[in-house]
Design a protein around this motif. Structure first.
Motif, PDB file in Angstrom:
ATOM      1  N   ASP A   1      -8.745   2.760   6.926  1.00 15.81           N
ATOM      2  CA  ASP A   1      -8.724   2.015   5.814  1.00 15.81           C
ATOM      3  C   ASP A   1      -8.114   0.194   5.422  1.00 15.81           C
ATOM      4  OD1 ASP A   1      -8.761   1.851   2.864  1.00 15.81           O
ATOM      5  OD2 ASP A   1      -6.731   1.115   2.489  1.00 15.81           O
ATOM      6  N   PRO A   2      -9.689  -0.005   4.901  1.00 15.08           N
ATOM      7  CA  PRO A   2      -8.591  -2.038   4.898  1.00 15.08           C
ATOM      8  C   PRO A   2      -7.846  -2.453   4.156  1.00 15.08           C
ATOM      9  CG  PRO A   2     -11.121  -1.645   4.166  1.00 15.08           C
ATOM     10  CD  PRO A   2     -10.410   0.031   4.417  1.00 15.08           C
ATOM     11  N   LYS A   3      -7.334  -1.416   3.203  1.00 14.53           N
ATOM     12  CA  LYS A   3      -5.602  -1.828   2.680  1.00 14.53           C
ATOM     13  C   LYS A   3      -4.547  -1.677   3.939  1.00 14.53           C
ATOM     14  CE  LYS A   3      -2.468  -1.672  -0.722  1.00 14.53           C
ATOM     15  NZ  LYS A   3      -2.130  -0.760  -2.189  1.00 14.53           N
ATOM     16  N   GLN A   4      -4.682  -0.303   4.336  1.00  9.50           N
ATOM     17  CA  GLN A   4      -4.086  -0.055   5.367  1.00  9.50           C
ATOM     18  C   GLN A   4      -3.807  -0.611   6.884  1.00  9.50           C
ATOM     19  OE1 GLN A   4      -1.673   2.278   5.255  1.00  9.50           O
ATOM     20  NE2 GLN A   4      -2.129   2.314   3.073  1.00  9.50           N
ATOM     21  N   ALA A   5      -4.814  -1.643   7.076  1.00 12.24           N
ATOM     22  CA  ALA A   5      -5.497  -1.664   7.851  1.00 12.24           C
ATOM     23  C   ALA A   5      -4.719  -3.266   8.148  1.00 12.24           C
ATOM     24  CB  ALA A   5      -6.759  -2.210   8.518  1.00 12.24           C
ATOM     25  N   LEU A   6      -4.811  -4.035   6.584  1.00 13.91           N
ATOM     26  CA  LEU A   6      -4.104  -5.124   6.704  1.00 13.91           C
ATOM     27  C   LEU A   6      -2.247  -5.052   6.562  1.00 13.91           C
ATOM     28  CD1 LEU A   6      -3.742  -8.029   5.916  1.00 13.91           C
ATOM     29  CD2 LEU A   6      -4.692  -7.034   3.423  1.00 13.91           C
ATOM     30  N   LEU A   7      -2.277  -3.894   6.216  1.00 12.19           N
ATOM     31  CA  LEU A   7      -0.933  -3.984   6.005  1.00 12.19           C
ATOM     32  C   LEU A   7      -0.314  -3.237   8.187  1.00 12.19           C
ATOM     33  CD1 LEU A   7      -0.278  -1.228   3.207  1.00 12.19           C
ATOM     34  CD2 LEU A   7       0.809  -3.855   4.036  1.00 12.19           C
ATOM     35  N   ALA A   8      -0.471  -2.199   8.763  1.00 10.91           N
ATOM     36  CA  ALA A   8      -0.513  -2.019  10.096  1.00 10.91           C
ATOM     37  C   ALA A   8      -1.021  -3.622  10.343  1.00 10.91           C
ATOM     38  CB  ALA A   8      -1.672  -0.993  10.577  1.00 10.91           C
ATOM     39  N   SER A   9      -1.249  -4.015  10.669  1.00 10.52           N
ATOM     40  CA  SER A   9      -1.826  -5.573  11.174  1.00 10.52           C
ATOM     41  C   SER A   9      -0.845  -6.867  10.814  1.00 10.52           C
ATOM     42  CB  SER A   9      -3.397  -6.076  11.083  1.00 10.52           C
ATOM     43  OG  SER A   9      -3.184  -7.054   9.373  1.00 10.52           O
ATOM     44  N   THR A  10      -0.002  -6.383  10.040  1.00  7.90           N
ATOM     45  CA  THR A  10       1.437  -7.530   9.702  1.00  7.90           C
ATOM     46  C   THR A  10       2.377  -6.810  10.687  1.00  7.90           C
ATOM     47  OG1 THR A  10       0.889  -7.865   7.698  1.00  7.90           O
ATOM     48  CG2 THR A  10       3.165  -7.580   8.112  1.00  7.90           C
TER      49      THR A  10
END
Length: 79
Positions: free
Chosen positions: A32-41
Motif C-alpha cells: 500500500d502506498p501509505k505503508q510504503a512511504l512510512l516503511a521507506s522512512t
C-alpha cells in the motif's frame, strides 16, 4: 557555494533519493502506498546513519568539515 555546503547538500539529496527508490520498489511489489512511504522512512534512516558514520565517524568538528568538503568536491563517495 562552498565544498562543505555541497557535501551537506549531497547527503541530503542522497537521503531523499534513497527514500524515493525504496518507496517506489515497495509500491511496485504491491505494498500500500501509505505503508510504503512510512516503511521507506524507517529503512532510509538506517541507511543514512551508516553513511554519516562512514563519512563523519567520531571526528572533530574540523574533521567533519573536511569530510563534508571532500563529499562536496566529489573526492569522498557516499556509497
Amino acid at each position: 557555494m562552498s565544498a562543505m555546503k555541497k557535501g551537506v547538500k549531497k547527503v541530503a539529496v542522497a537521503t531523499l533519493e534513497t527514500k524515493d527508490q525504496l518507496c517506489a520498489n515497495m509500491i511496485d511489489a504491491g505494498v500500500d502506498p501509505k505503508q510504503a512511504l512510512l516503511a521507506s522512512t524507517v529503512a532510509t534512516v538506517g541507511h543514512i546513519d551508516s553513511i554519516i558514520d562512514r563519512v563523519l565517524g567520531n571526528q572533530s568538528a574540523a574533521d567533519i568539515t573536511h569530510g563534508l568538503s571532500e563529499v562536496g568536491r566529489g573526492t569522498r563517495p557516499l556509497n
